[in-house]
Design a protein around this motif. Structure first.
Motif: not given
Length: 236
Positions: A192-217
């Motif tokens: 398959s095309p390369a799977i890109v490992p992502v740090r959860e802490s980095e992703l959660r920090e970036l998700l904070c830019t989605l102002s109308e959304w929050r991480v639940a589960r």
């Protein structure tokens, strides 16, 4: 001759086109087998088991009663998730860039029994023409992208979603990092095309830019050669 000033494809579009070529090419038979009851190798058996567990987790996060609820299965593949949700009454749009996989999904859905319906589409999950949805699921559709591209993609999906988005990413673990470097998630003939490992802490920090959304589960599934982490975004 006048020089062309056509815009260069962005990273998302380039990877999307690579994925379409992969899933409609050498990997088509492998993914038909992987998502069926066909006999597969030990490595693929762990991937199949992991994907089944991840799909069950995502489905459990959605309401049990989905009658008349619009759901986008973004990157539907061979359609298992779409069929399950339609059996619970959902009005599902199952979209995938790989036409060959959508063809298989439509064929498999012919025998499903439920109150919902499925509209199969070949194309880009970000196409605004697909309409609005109450829920969006993207299982293993974004695992080929770095964190910033994942969030950019989610932002575009969020613009057409009213209640929740459930997606998965490839978590940065020693095992997945080693496989990523070696490029050996699958045998060379249909890798398959390369799977890109992502740090959860980095992703959660970036998700904070989605102002109308929050991480639940959140929840991680690890099964041999399959490791994937799901996050649920809900509107504030």
């Amino acid at each position: 001759m006048m020089a062309s000033h056509a815009p260069r494809p962005d990273a998302y579009s380039l990877q999307r086109d690579r994925l379409a070529a992969y899933f409609d090419g050498t990997a088509r038979k492998a993914w038909i087998d992987l998502t069926s009851d066909a006999k597969v190798s030990g490595i693929r058996a762990t991937v199949r088991a992991g994907r089944d567990r991840m799909r069950a987790q995502i489905e459990n996060w959605l309401p049990e009663d989905l009658r008349r609820v619009r759901v986008l299965d973004a990157g539907c593949g061979t359609g298992a998730m779409s069929i399950d949700l339609a059996c619970r009454g959902a009005e599902v749009t199952g979209v995938d860039i790989a036409g060959g996989l959508v063809e298989i999904a439509a064929r498999r859905a012919q025998s499903f029994i439920g109150h919902g319906r499925i509209d199969w589409r070949v194309g880009d999950m970000l196409d605004p023409a697909l309409g609005r949805f109450e829920h969006v699921v993207a299982m293993d559709s974004l695992i080929h992208y770095p964190a910033q591209d994942i969030v950019r993609t989610l932002s575009r999906l969020a613009a057409r979603c009213d209640r929740s988005i459930i997606f998965t990413f490839a978590p940065s673990t020693p095992l997945l990092g080693a496989m990523h470097k070696a490029g050996k998630l699958f045998p060379r003939s249909d890798r398959s095309p390369a799977i890109v490992p992502v740090r959860e802490s980095e992703l959660r920090e970036l998700l904070c830019t989605l102002s109308e959304w929050r991480v639940a589960r959140g929840g991680r599934i690890a099964s041999g050669f399959y490791t994937s982490h799901a996050l649920e975004l809900v509107r504030r």
